[in-house]
Motif scaffolding. Structure first.
Motif, PDB file in Angstrom:
ATOM      1  N   ARG A  42      65.938 121.744 -47.477  1.00 25.61           N
ATOM      2  CA  ARG A  42      64.441 121.385 -47.711  1.00 25.61           C
ATOM      3  C   ARG A  42      64.082 121.324 -49.155  1.00 25.61           C
ATOM      4  O   ARG A  42      62.933 120.959 -49.494  1.00 25.61           O
ATOM      5  CB  ARG A  42      63.927 122.958 -47.066  1.00 25.61           C
ATOM      6  N   ASN A  43      64.758 121.828 -50.049  1.00 22.51           N
ATOM      7  CA  ASN A  43      64.544 121.690 -51.499  1.00 22.51           C
ATOM      8  C   ASN A  43      64.722 120.119 -52.076  1.00 22.51           C
ATOM      9  O   ASN A  43      64.574 120.156 -53.269  1.00 22.51           O
ATOM     10  CB  ASN A  43      65.338 122.628 -52.334  1.00 22.51           C
ATOM     11  N   HIS A  44      65.156 119.207 -51.265  1.00 20.07           N
ATOM     12  CA  HIS A  44      65.303 117.838 -51.456  1.00 20.07           C
ATOM     13  C   HIS A  44      64.332 116.776 -50.903  1.00 20.07           C
ATOM     14  O   HIS A  44      63.654 117.363 -49.800  1.00 20.07           O
ATOM     15  CB  HIS A  44      66.576 117.375 -50.933  1.00 20.07           C
TER      16      HIS A  44
END
Length: 310
Positions: A42-44
């Motif tokens: 989700r951080n990408h």
């Protein structure tokens, strides 16, 4: 993804192990790879948005780029013959995502659809059928999966200096939610004893792995070597129901390697479902044998990749 500054498979897996230990504590096994992949990605800009099981003959797993907007899917085989390897397959594909993918951006979808082939499809192939670079990527994804699912410090705590038995390997496979092959190969890779692993079908070795100590005393498994008469493996699956939970002691003259033959303790498992036999060979210390120095363990897995690994 460029290799510049890229983490090693071990480092990438160990970083996630620290995260899981911090959040979930010591009682975090088996690793929920699906939840971990969805959360971490989700951080990408191009996250993993779905993990799906499919039922297709000959299919192992796949990291698939989304066709309409930046993102990825992990696909894996749900056929009964693949059960026990699903978690390893998921971790393997997650390894491709972290280590090997080319990050997707909106620019790749300028015409409304993905303009290039970004997918990683993992099939049970022979190494000599791979294109340049594929073998290294597959080995790196396997290494990542092994270290993520079976952190070396925890594995050592489970096994310690105990003799490897059916019950001990059963405990390991239950704890980590992996196949027997994955659990056994992990032990071969880190043990400081003299031991080897042989995977065979129809009386011939498909691939094998020797521990560092075993290799240095002349033990390695050649792909295609015949399984010797008199071995537990050669007795076939009928022997599994009557053999001991512990390794069976065999005299010299049965298992022979480059420097001759010696006594061995053999623990064998048979899978009628996969048509495979797996033997763990444990040798006495080689104090009387000169060791080969400065060599890496020779691995016939480099010559043949069996679909039973995952």
């Amino acid at each position: 993804m460029s290799n510049s500054g890229r983490k090693s498979p071990q480092r990438a897996a160990n970083d996630l192990t620290v995260l899981l230990r911090t959040v979930l504590g010591e009682d975090r096994f088996p690793v929920d790879v699906e939840a971990l992949a969805l959360e971490v990605s989700r951080n990408h800009e191009d996250p993993i948005t779905a993990v799906k099981g499919i039922d297709i003959d000959g299919f192992e797993g796949m990291l698939r780029a989304r066709r309409k907007k930046p993102g990825w899917q992990i696909l894996y085989n749900t056929q009964p013959r693949y059960r026990g390897r699903e978690r390893f397959t998921l971790a393997h594909e997650f390894g491709h995502y972290l280590l090997h993918r080319r990050p997707l951006t909106a620019e790749h979808y300028r015409n409304g659809e993905l303009s290039d082939d970004f997918d990683f499809e993992c099939l049970p192939l022979q190494a000599n059928g791979w294109k340049d670079g594929e073998k290294q990527r597959e080995e790196e994804a396997d290494t990542f999966a092994s270290f993520l699912l079976m952190p070396i410090d925890d594995y050592r705590n489970q096994v310690g200096s105990q003799e490897v038995t059916r019950d001990l390997l059963g405990h390991v496979t239950d704890r980590y939610g992996v196949s027997l092959l994955a659990a056994a190969r992990k032990w071969i890779e880190f043990t400081d004893t003299r031991a080897a692993m042989v995977v065979a079908r129809d009386g011939f070795a498909l691939w094998g792995r020797a521990s560092t100590r075993a290799y240095r005393s002349g033990v390695f498994i050649q792909s295609g070597m015949p399984i010797p008469d008199g071995s537990i493996m050669a007795m076939g699956s009928a022997s599994q129901h009557t053999s001991s939970q512990r390794p069976v002691a065999l005299p010299a003259g049965i298992w022979t390697f480059s420097r001759g033959s010696e006594p061995v303790r053999e623990l064998t498992f048979f899978s009628d479902r996969l048509g495979l036999a797996v033997s763990l060979l444990q040798f006495d210390p080689a104090d009387y044998r000169a060791e080969i120095e400065d060599e890496e363990p020779w691995d016939s897995y480099d010559q043949f990749v069996s679909f039973g690994q995952r």
